[in-house]
Design a protein around this motif. Structure first.
Motif, short mmCIF file in Angstrom:
data_model
loop_
_atom_site.label_atom_id
_atom_site.label_comp_id
_atom_site.label_asym_id
_atom_site.label_seq_id
_atom_site.Cartn_x
_atom_site.Cartn_y
_atom_site.Cartn_z
N ALA A 1 0.83 -1.21 0.00
CA ALA A 1 0.00 0.00 0.00
C ALA A 1 0.86 1.26 0.00
CB ALA A 1 -0.92 0.00 1.22
N ILE A 2 1.92 1.25 0.81
CA ILE A 2 2.81 2.42 0.89
C ILE A 2 3.54 2.62 -0.43
CG2 ILE A 2 4.88 3.33 2.00
CD1 ILE A 2 3.93 1.97 4.59
N ILE A 3 4.04 1.51 -1.00
CA ILE A 3 4.78 1.61 -2.26
C ILE A 3 3.88 2.12 -3.38
CG2 ILE A 3 5.87 0.22 -4.07
CD1 ILE A 3 6.94 -1.58 -1.78
N THR A 4 2.66 1.57 -3.48
CA THR A 4 1.74 1.99 -4.54
C THR A 4 1.34 3.44 -4.38
OG1 THR A 4 0.88 -0.28 -4.63
CG2 THR A 4 -0.40 1.43 -5.72
N GLY A 5 0.99 3.83 -3.16
CA GLY A 5 0.60 5.22 -2.91
C GLY A 5 1.72 6.19 -3.16
N ALA A 6 2.94 5.83 -2.74
CA ALA A 6 4.09 6.71 -2.93
C ALA A 6 4.43 6.88 -4.40
CB ALA A 6 5.30 6.18 -2.16
N LEU B 1 -1.43 4.35 -14.73
CA LEU B 1 -2.54 4.54 -15.66
C LEU B 1 -2.65 3.36 -16.62
CD1 LEU B 1 -4.80 6.27 -16.88
CD2 LEU B 1 -3.05 7.42 -18.27
N VAL B 2 -1.52 2.91 -17.16
CA VAL B 2 -1.53 1.75 -18.05
C VAL B 2 -1.97 0.51 -17.29
CG1 VAL B 2 -0.12 0.26 -19.53
CG2 VAL B 2 0.24 2.73 -19.55
N GLY B 3 -1.51 0.35 -16.05
CA GLY B 3 -1.93 -0.78 -15.24
C GLY B 3 -3.43 -0.77 -14.97
N THR B 4 -3.99 0.41 -14.78
CA THR B 4 -5.44 0.52 -14.58
C THR B 4 -6.19 0.09 -15.83
OG1 THR B 4 -5.10 2.39 -13.06
CG2 THR B 4 -7.31 2.10 -13.96
N LEU B 5 -5.72 0.51 -16.99
CA LEU B 5 -6.37 0.12 -18.25
C LEU B 5 -6.29 -1.39 -18.45
CD1 LEU B 5 -5.09 3.00 -20.57
CD2 LEU B 5 -7.36 2.76 -19.54
N VAL B 6 -5.15 -1.98 -18.11
CA VAL B 6 -5.00 -3.43 -18.23
C VAL B 6 -5.96 -4.16 -17.30
CG1 VAL B 6 -3.42 -5.36 -17.81
CG2 VAL B 6 -2.60 -3.34 -19.02
N SER B 7 -6.10 -3.67 -16.07
CA SER B 7 -7.01 -4.31 -15.11
C SER B 7 -8.46 -4.22 -15.57
CB SER B 7 -6.85 -3.66 -13.73
OG SER B 7 -7.26 -2.31 -13.75
N LEU B 8 -8.83 -3.11 -16.20
CA LEU B 8 -10.20 -2.98 -16.70
C LEU B 8 -10.48 -3.97 -17.81
CD1 LEU B 8 -10.69 0.91 -16.79
CD2 LEU B 8 -11.37 -0.71 -15.03
N GLY C 1 -8.31 -14.75 -25.67
CA GLY C 1 -8.29 -13.88 -26.85
C GLY C 1 -7.82 -12.47 -26.60
N ASP C 2 -7.43 -12.12 -25.36
CA ASP C 2 -6.92 -10.78 -25.06
C ASP C 2 -5.41 -10.75 -25.34
OD1 ASP C 2 -9.39 -9.75 -24.23
OD2 ASP C 2 -9.15 -10.65 -22.24
N TYR C 3 -5.06 -10.87 -26.60
CA TYR C 3 -3.64 -10.98 -26.97
C TYR C 3 -2.80 -9.74 -26.63
CZ TYR C 3 -5.68 -14.84 -29.64
OH TYR C 3 -6.37 -15.96 -30.01
N PRO C 4 -3.28 -8.52 -26.90
CA PRO C 4 -2.46 -7.35 -26.56
C PRO C 4 -2.16 -7.25 -25.07
CG PRO C 4 -4.20 -6.74 -28.09
CD PRO C 4 -4.49 -8.13 -27.63
N VAL C 5 -3.19 -7.49 -24.23
CA VAL C 5 -2.99 -7.40 -22.78
C VAL C 5 -2.04 -8.50 -22.31
CG1 VAL C 5 -4.12 -7.43 -20.53
CG2 VAL C 5 -5.28 -6.39 -22.48
N ALA C 6 -2.20 -9.71 -22.86
CA ALA C 6 -1.31 -10.82 -22.49
C ALA C 6 0.14 -10.50 -22.85
CB ALA C 6 -1.76 -12.10 -23.19
N ILE D 1 3.80 -2.54 -13.82
CA ILE D 1 2.42 -2.61 -14.33
C ILE D 1 1.63 -3.69 -13.61
CG2 ILE D 1 1.04 -3.33 -16.32
CD1 ILE D 1 2.85 -1.76 -18.11
N ASP D 2 2.21 -4.89 -13.47
CA ASP D 2 1.48 -6.00 -12.86
C ASP D 2 1.13 -5.72 -11.40
OD1 ASP D 2 0.26 -8.25 -13.74
OD2 ASP D 2 1.94 -9.59 -13.44
N VAL D 3 2.04 -5.06 -10.68
CA VAL D 3 1.76 -4.71 -9.28
C VAL D 3 0.59 -3.73 -9.20
CG1 VAL D 3 2.72 -3.66 -7.19
CG2 VAL D 3 4.17 -5.10 -8.64
N PHE D 4 0.56 -2.76 -10.10
CA PHE D 4 -0.53 -1.79 -10.10
C PHE D 4 -1.85 -2.43 -10.54
CE2 PHE D 4 2.85 1.66 -10.91
CZ PHE D 4 3.06 1.79 -9.55
N VAL D 5 -1.78 -3.42 -11.43
CA VAL D 5 -2.99 -4.16 -11.81
C VAL D 5 -3.60 -4.83 -10.59
CG1 VAL D 5 -3.83 -6.17 -13.09
CG2 VAL D 5 -2.35 -4.52 -14.23
N VAL D 6 -2.76 -5.47 -9.79
CA VAL D 6 -3.23 -6.12 -8.57
C VAL D 6 -3.84 -5.10 -7.61
CG1 VAL D 6 -2.52 -7.41 -6.51
CG2 VAL D 6 -1.61 -8.02 -8.76
#
Length: 376
Positions: free
Chosen positions: A98-103, A152-159, A266-271, A323-328
């Motif tokens: 939480a601290i790392i992501t917020g910082a 921001l990119v991680g958020t788009l990937v998670s969506l 089938g989500d090839y770009p995200v993969a 990116i993967d950490v922010f997706v989580v």
């Protein structure tokens, strides 16, 4: 055509002293030896930094209080503001994450922008106070750890990952965060630390002399950090990075397993984004840094420019593995519907975050001057 006066700068990566010609608008000077960018020039560069930093701070303030994302599944809706992603991680006993992501997402970018705002104002007014030097060094130190655009990119990937499972709605704060990320990226492009150093100190400060003892410390520290990153990378890939709980059934997911699932659906770009950012880049960074450290330890003189170029590339792209950490972080905050459908962070999230940070520090510890010392 407006130009600036000529300057003499010592390259920080290969110690070549370069007499620069006067630069015109949108021109940049690079070291003829290693290709490192020494100085850039744009008309109204200082004013642009001030305007973009101010705009980014306004967008950052607007991205915090309002609805960021909404998640609806099985008739149940859950919405979050941006700070909720950090609070949820904290409540799930992932205080470090939480601290790392917020910082990295809010605190460090905000401090960097505030520092750039003060620096550009002081330069416009020609204010040379002691605190200005401290701000300058803090901005340079925090810049690599400011990751708003990666979040921001991680958020788009998670969506994209959960769009097939539920209805996703975007709130006003999400659009404000897009504006914040765009303005901050533009501000960083306009900000030239060497130009500010020339104004502040009258010259670009030369790095400390490279001594045999200093070279040995650099090599040993880099080896220690690379070994640490390699050991951390094993649990980061073998352990689950997140747990998906649906109707009381727990489904753990590893980094590679999640990428395979996305590819099969089938989500090839995200993969591909996940595979490149979370698998290829960390491995490539460890391998390339180990190769570079070995070459300088053995005193190799050949292909110095190519080796420097490899270093510049891995230093620039290494932080994108976050990116993967922010997706989580986003999924954990957004998907909280009790036993019906919830996502929780796994132990690999913190381990992978440590891999990214340790490799970033390893790249900072590695002294590129060692590549060129035997050619002087």
């Amino acid at each position: 055509m407006h130009t600036e006066s000529s300057q003499t700068i010592q390259c920080e990566q290969c110690l070549t002293v370069v007499a620069l010609p006067a630069l015109a608008h949108r021109q940049r000077a690079v070291c003829p030896n290693c290709g490192h960018t020494l100085l850039t020039y744009r008309r109204h560069q200082n004013d642009n930094v001030f305007a973009l930093a101010f705009s980014a701070l306004v967008f950052l303030a607007l991205s915090l209080p309002f609805n960021f994302l909404s998640f609806r599944s099985s008739g149940i809706q859950h919405q979050i503001a941006l700070p909720d992603s950090f609070i949820t991680l904290f409540n799930e006993d992932y205080m470090s994450l939480a601290i790392i992501t917020g910082a990295a997402t809010v605190i460090f970018p905000g401090l960097v922008l505030l520092g750039m705002l003060v620096l550009s104002h002081c330069r416009h007014r020609d204010i040379h106070r002691p605190f200005v030097k401290h701000i300058f060094f803090w901005v340079k130190a925090l810049l690599p750890w400011s990751m708003a655009e990666i979040f921001l990119v991680g958020t788009l990937v998670s969506l994209i990952k959960i769009s097939s499972m539920a209805d996703i709605s975007i709130g006003l704060s999400f659009y404000a965060f897009i504006g914040f990320a765009i303005c901050m990226t533009a501000c960083i492009i306009q900000f030239d630390s060497n130009r500010f150093a020339l104004w502040l100190f009258g010259e670009v400060p030369s790095p400390k002399p490279l001594t045999p003892a200093g070279a040995s410390v650099s090599i040993q520290r880099t080896w220690a950090l690379l070994i640490t990153a390699t050991l951390l990378y094993i649990p980061a890939n073998l352990l689950p990075i997140m747990h998906t709980e649906m109707f009381g059934r727990d489904e753990p997911s590893t980094i590679i397993g999640g990428a395979i699932t996305l590819w099969e659906s089938g989500d090839y770009p995200v993969a591909l984004i996940i595979i490149i950012a979370s698998v290829f880049i960390p491995v490539a960074k460890i391998v390339v840094l180990a190769w570079l450290n070995l070459t300088v330890q053995r005193g190799l003189e050949k292909r110095a420019r190519i080796r420097t170029r490899f270093y510049q590339i891995i230093e620039g792209v290494g932080r994108w593995s976050m990116i993967d950490v922010f997706v989580v972080a986003i999924l954990v905050a957004l998907v909280q519907l009790g036993n019906t459908f919830s996502i929780y962070p796994g132990p690999a999230a913190l381990a992978f975050c440590a891999v990214v940070f340790v490799t970033m520090v390893a790249a900072m510890t590695f002294d590129t001057r060692l590549i060129w010392q035997n050619r002087k």
